[in-house]
Design a protein around this motif. Structure first.
Motif, PDB file in Angstrom:
ATOM      1  N   LEU A 141       4.956  -9.510  -3.928  1.00 34.97           N
ATOM      2  CA  LEU A 141       5.016 -10.611  -2.969  1.00 34.97           C
ATOM      3  C   LEU A 141       3.661 -11.300  -2.829  1.00 34.97           C
ATOM      4  O   LEU A 141       3.586 -12.530  -2.737  1.00 34.97           O
ATOM      5  CB  LEU A 141       5.478 -10.094  -1.608  1.00 34.97           C
ATOM      6  N   THR A 142       2.601 -10.523  -2.809  1.00 36.51           N
ATOM      7  CA  THR A 142       1.263 -11.110  -2.680  1.00 36.51           C
ATOM      8  C   THR A 142       0.911 -11.934  -3.907  1.00 36.51           C
ATOM      9  O   THR A 142       0.304 -13.014  -3.795  1.00 36.51           O
ATOM     10  CB  THR A 142       0.211 -10.008  -2.458  1.00 36.51           C
ATOM     11  N   ALA A 143       1.311 -11.454  -5.084  1.00 34.38           N
ATOM     12  CA  ALA A 143       1.058 -12.208  -6.318  1.00 34.38           C
ATOM     13  C   ALA A 143       1.775 -13.545  -6.289  1.00 34.38           C
ATOM     14  O   ALA A 143       1.235 -14.571  -6.723  1.00 34.38           O
ATOM     15  CB  ALA A 143       1.508 -11.388  -7.525  1.00 34.38           C
ATOM     16  N   ASP A 154      -5.397  -9.196   8.673  1.00 39.06           N
ATOM     17  CA  ASP A 154      -5.651  -8.357   9.842  1.00 39.06           C
ATOM     18  C   ASP A 154      -4.635  -7.234   9.980  1.00 39.06           C
ATOM     19  O   ASP A 154      -4.967  -6.136  10.451  1.00 39.06           O
ATOM     20  CB  ASP A 154      -5.638  -9.208  11.116  1.00 39.06           C
ATOM     21  N   ARG A 155      -3.399  -7.474   9.560  1.00 36.96           N
ATOM     22  CA  ARG A 155      -2.308  -6.531   9.834  1.00 36.96           C
ATOM     23  C   ARG A 155      -2.010  -5.570   8.694  1.00 36.96           C
ATOM     24  O   ARG A 155      -1.369  -4.544   8.923  1.00 36.96           O
ATOM     25  CB  ARG A 155      -1.041  -7.308  10.179  1.00 36.96           C
ATOM     26  N   SER A 156      -2.410  -5.901   7.475  1.00 35.87           N
ATOM     27  CA  SER A 156      -1.997  -5.073   6.339  1.00 35.87           C
ATOM     28  C   SER A 156      -3.156  -4.819   5.382  1.00 35.87           C
ATOM     29  O   SER A 156      -3.670  -5.755   4.750  1.00 35.87           O
ATOM     30  CB  SER A 156      -0.844  -5.760   5.586  1.00 35.87           C
ATOM     31  N   GLU A 157      -3.552  -3.553   5.266  1.00 33.92           N
ATOM     32  CA  GLU A 157      -4.589  -3.186   4.319  1.00 33.92           C
ATOM     33  C   GLU A 157      -4.112  -3.385   2.879  1.00 33.92           C
ATOM     34  O   GLU A 157      -4.888  -3.753   2.000  1.00 33.92           O
ATOM     35  CB  GLU A 157      -5.004  -1.730   4.539  1.00 33.92           C
ATOM     36  N   LEU A 158      -2.813  -3.116   2.641  1.00 36.15           N
ATOM     37  CA  LEU A 158      -2.270  -3.319   1.297  1.00 36.15           C
ATOM     38  C   LEU A 158      -2.340  -4.785   0.899  1.00 36.15           C
ATOM     39  O   LEU A 158      -2.710  -5.129  -0.225  1.00 36.15           O
ATOM     40  CB  LEU A 158      -0.818  -2.836   1.233  1.00 36.15           C
ATOM     41  N   PHE A 159      -1.961  -5.653   1.830  1.00 39.54           N
ATOM     42  CA  PHE A 159      -2.035  -7.084   1.536  1.00 39.54           C
ATOM     43  C   PHE A 159      -3.470  -7.484   1.244  1.00 39.54           C
ATOM     44  O   PHE A 159      -3.741  -8.211   0.281  1.00 39.54           O
ATOM     45  CB  PHE A 159      -1.503  -7.909   2.707  1.00 39.54           C
ATOM     46  N   ARG A 160      -4.407  -7.042   2.060  1.00 39.56           N
ATOM     47  CA  ARG A 160      -5.817  -7.371   1.849  1.00 39.56           C
ATOM     48  C   ARG A 160      -6.257  -6.939   0.451  1.00 39.56           C
ATOM     49  O   ARG A 160      -6.934  -7.687  -0.258  1.00 39.56           O
ATOM     50  CB  ARG A 160      -6.686  -6.704   2.917  1.00 39.56           C
ATOM     51  N   HIS A 161      -5.877  -5.718   0.057  1.00 42.39           N
ATOM     52  CA  HIS A 161      -6.265  -5.201  -1.254  1.00 42.39           C
ATOM     53  C   HIS A 161      -5.724  -6.077  -2.375  1.00 42.39           C
ATOM     54  O   HIS A 161      -6.477  -6.481  -3.285  1.00 42.39           O
ATOM     55  CB  HIS A 161      -5.757  -3.769  -1.410  1.00 42.39           C
ATOM     56  N   PHE A 162      -4.419  -6.372  -2.337  1.00 40.25           N
ATOM     57  CA  PHE A 162      -3.814  -7.120  -3.432  1.00 40.25           C
ATOM     58  C   PHE A 162      -4.215  -8.591  -3.412  1.00 40.25           C
ATOM     59  O   PHE A 162      -4.298  -9.225  -4.465  1.00 40.25           O
ATOM     60  CB  PHE A 162      -2.295  -6.977  -3.399  1.00 40.25           C
ATOM     61  N   LEU A 187      -7.167  -9.718  -2.564  1.00 39.94           N
ATOM     62  CA  LEU A 187      -8.527  -9.804  -3.092  1.00 39.94           C
ATOM     63  C   LEU A 187      -8.627  -9.346  -4.549  1.00 39.94           C
ATOM     64  O   LEU A 187      -9.541  -9.767  -5.266  1.00 39.94           O
ATOM     65  CB  LEU A 187      -9.475  -8.960  -2.232  1.00 39.94           C
ATOM     66  N   ASN A 188      -7.692  -8.505  -4.990  1.00 33.39           N
ATOM     67  CA  ASN A 188      -7.831  -7.922  -6.323  1.00 33.39           C
ATOM     68  C   ASN A 188      -6.599  -8.064  -7.218  1.00 33.39           C
ATOM     69  O   ASN A 188      -6.655  -7.690  -8.385  1.00 33.39           O
ATOM     70  CB  ASN A 188      -8.121  -6.411  -6.193  1.00 33.39           C
ATOM     71  N   GLY A 189      -5.505  -8.582  -6.687  1.00 33.70           N
ATOM     72  CA  GLY A 189      -4.238  -8.531  -7.405  1.00 33.70           C
ATOM     73  C   GLY A 189      -4.003  -9.657  -8.390  1.00 33.70           C
ATOM     74  O   GLY A 189      -4.856 -10.512  -8.638  1.00 33.70           O
ATOM     75  N   ASP A 190      -2.786  -9.637  -8.940  1.00 35.96           N
ATOM     76  CA  ASP A 190      -2.380 -10.599  -9.944  1.00 35.96           C
ATOM     77  C   ASP A 190      -1.792 -11.848  -9.300  1.00 35.96           C
ATOM     78  O   ASP A 190      -1.686 -11.968  -8.081  1.00 35.96           O
ATOM     79  CB  ASP A 190      -1.337  -9.958 -10.868  1.00 35.96           C
ATOM     80  N   ILE A 191      -1.364 -12.767 -10.177  1.00 39.27           N
ATOM     81  CA  ILE A 191      -0.695 -13.993  -9.761  1.00 39.27           C
ATOM     82  C   ILE A 191       0.667 -14.020 -10.435  1.00 39.27           C
ATOM     83  O   ILE A 191       0.787 -13.735 -11.625  1.00 39.27           O
ATOM     84  CB  ILE A 191      -1.506 -15.237 -10.154  1.00 39.27           C
ATOM     85  N   MET A 192       1.697 -14.355  -9.677  1.00 39.64           N
ATOM     86  CA  MET A 192       3.056 -14.395 -10.216  1.00 39.64           C
ATOM     87  C   MET A 192       3.669 -15.765  -9.931  1.00 39.64           C
ATOM     88  O   MET A 192       3.789 -16.169  -8.775  1.00 39.64           O
ATOM     89  CB  MET A 192       3.912 -13.291  -9.587  1.00 39.64           C
ATOM     90  N   ALA A 193       4.052 -16.467 -10.996  1.00 41.23           N
ATOM     91  CA  ALA A 193       4.604 -17.806 -10.833  1.00 41.23           C
ATOM     92  C   ALA A 193       6.107 -17.809 -10.607  1.00 41.23           C
ATOM     93  O   ALA A 193       6.662 -18.811 -10.146  1.00 41.23           O
ATOM     94  CB  ALA A 193       4.270 -18.663 -12.058  1.00 41.23           C
ATOM     95  N   HIS A 194       6.776 -16.698 -10.926  1.00 40.31           N
ATOM     96  CA  HIS A 194       8.227 -16.642 -10.793  1.00 40.31           C
ATOM     97  C   HIS A 194       8.615 -15.449  -9.933  1.00 40.31           C
ATOM     98  O   HIS A 194       8.081 -14.350 -10.099  1.00 40.31           O
ATOM     99  CB  HIS A 194       8.902 -16.544 -12.159  1.00 40.31           C
ATOM    100  N   MET A 195       9.550 -15.675  -9.036  1.00 40.44           N
ATOM    101  CA  MET A 195       9.962 -14.643  -8.093  1.00 40.44           C
ATOM    102  C   MET A 195      11.311 -14.075  -8.502  1.00 40.44           C
ATOM    103  O   MET A 195      12.319 -14.784  -8.467  1.00 40.44           O
ATOM    104  CB  MET A 195      10.053 -15.232  -6.682  1.00 40.44           C
ATOM    105  N   GLU A 196      11.335 -12.826  -8.932  1.00 43.65           N
ATOM    106  CA  GLU A 196      12.594 -12.181  -9.266  1.00 43.65           C
ATOM    107  C   GLU A 196      12.391 -10.672  -9.226  1.00 43.65           C
ATOM    108  O   GLU A 196      11.266 -10.179  -9.291  1.00 43.65           O
ATOM    109  CB  GLU A 196      13.085 -12.594 -10.651  1.00 43.65           C
ATOM    110  N   GLY A 197      13.505  -9.952  -9.098  1.00 44.57           N
ATOM    111  CA  GLY A 197      13.398  -8.501  -9.051  1.00 44.57           C
ATOM    112  C   GLY A 197      14.622  -7.875  -8.432  1.00 44.57           C
ATOM    113  O   GLY A 197      15.513  -8.562  -7.913  1.00 44.57           O
TER     114      GLY A 197
END
Length: 277
Positions: free
Chosen positions: A176-178, A202-210, A212-222
């Motif tokens: 989702l962050t990507a 402020d609310r999610s350490e996981l969100f902050r991590h991804f 600042l360091n995560g990927d980028i996703m142009a298409h949403m599926e799963g």
């Protein structure tokens, strides 16, 4: 007919349908041409007469996006005509404009109601603005929620039921962050995105991590699996598509992945139809 010839025809026809009086210009005596002259179009668009003349003649003139926007305004183009001009002149879509639309077109509403699978429509900042009966039964009833609480990104990241499966939740937040990063890069309402990102930081350490360091996703599926009380487990593959009438909106469809899910959706549909009858 090539694209350059079509651009020439399109511009001539467009200025030919507008009278000087319509744009506040005085009429000319013994006008040689119908509609606006090239000089008048150039003046209205803030262009030099030479540049507009060359452009209309199909010469190899590259106009900037702001210039094309002014030309679209001067020639009173509809949104579709504006897109057509950019496609012919730059071979790409025009910049998105903020329509601030929080409603869906009647045709989109009809399509949602006609589907036998869950489907919903999101704004660019992930606020759910339309959904069908299957979404209300399978996921959540957005009609029972205040409009400001319908942001799907916040619902998914903050929902306690999603956090129960730690590994799956981490993978979901990463995906989702990507996707949110990609949406942010194309955002029209940047201030809304900035507020959402700050809140999630402020609310999610996981969100902050991804973020600042995560990927980028142009298409949403799963995949998406959940258990419905009294009905059983349902499994979907979700995909998203731009709504042609409103590029800032996105349609999400949830396609069943097995026969059991198809049967459960059919049961939900029959129950809903019987209640209406």
């Amino acid at each position: 007919m090539g694209q350059r010839e079509e651009l020439i025809r399109f511009l001539k026809a467009s200025r030919g349908r507008i009278s000087p009086a319509e744009v506040g210009l005085p009429p000319r005596d013994r006008r040689r041409e119908k509609g606006l002259s090239r000089d008048e179009v150039a003046m209205l668009a803030g262009m030099s007469v030479t540049w507009y003349t060359w452009f209309e003649q199909g010469r190899d003139v590259q106009l900037s996006a702001p210039t094309l926007e002014r030309l679209s305004t001067a020639l009173r183009f509809s949104p579709r005509e504006r897109e057509f001009l950019f496609a012919l002149a730059q071979h790409r879509p025009p910049p998105l404009i903020d329509s601030s639309s929080r409603t869906v077109a009647p045709s989109v509403r009809h399509m949602l109601d006609s589907l036998n699978v869950p489907a919903l429509v999101l704004t660019e900042e992930w606020t759910v603005i339309a959904w069908n009966r299957f979404v209300a039964r399978v996921f959540r009833d957005y009609g029972a929620m205040a409009p400001e609480d319908r942001n799907l990104f916040k619902i998914l990241l903050q929902g306690e039921s999603y956090k129960a499966q730690e590994d799956e939740y981490r993978d979901m937040v990463q995906r989702l962050t990507a996707r949110l990063k990609w949406d942010y890069s194309r955002a029209i309402r940047v201030d809304v995105f900035d507020a959402l990102i700050a809140e999630m930081m402020d609310r999610s350490e996981l969100f902050r991590h991804f973020w600042l360091n995560g990927d980028i996703m142009a298409h949403m599926e799963g995949p998406n699996t959940r258990i419905l009380p009294g009905l059983g487990q349902v499994s979907f593959q979700h995909t998203s598509y731009a709504v042609e009438q409103e590029p800032s909106q996105r349609l999400m469809l949830f396609a069943p992945m097995d026969a059991e899910t198809v049967a459960i959706l059919a049961r939900i549909g029959a129950e809903e139809d019987s209640e209406v009858a």
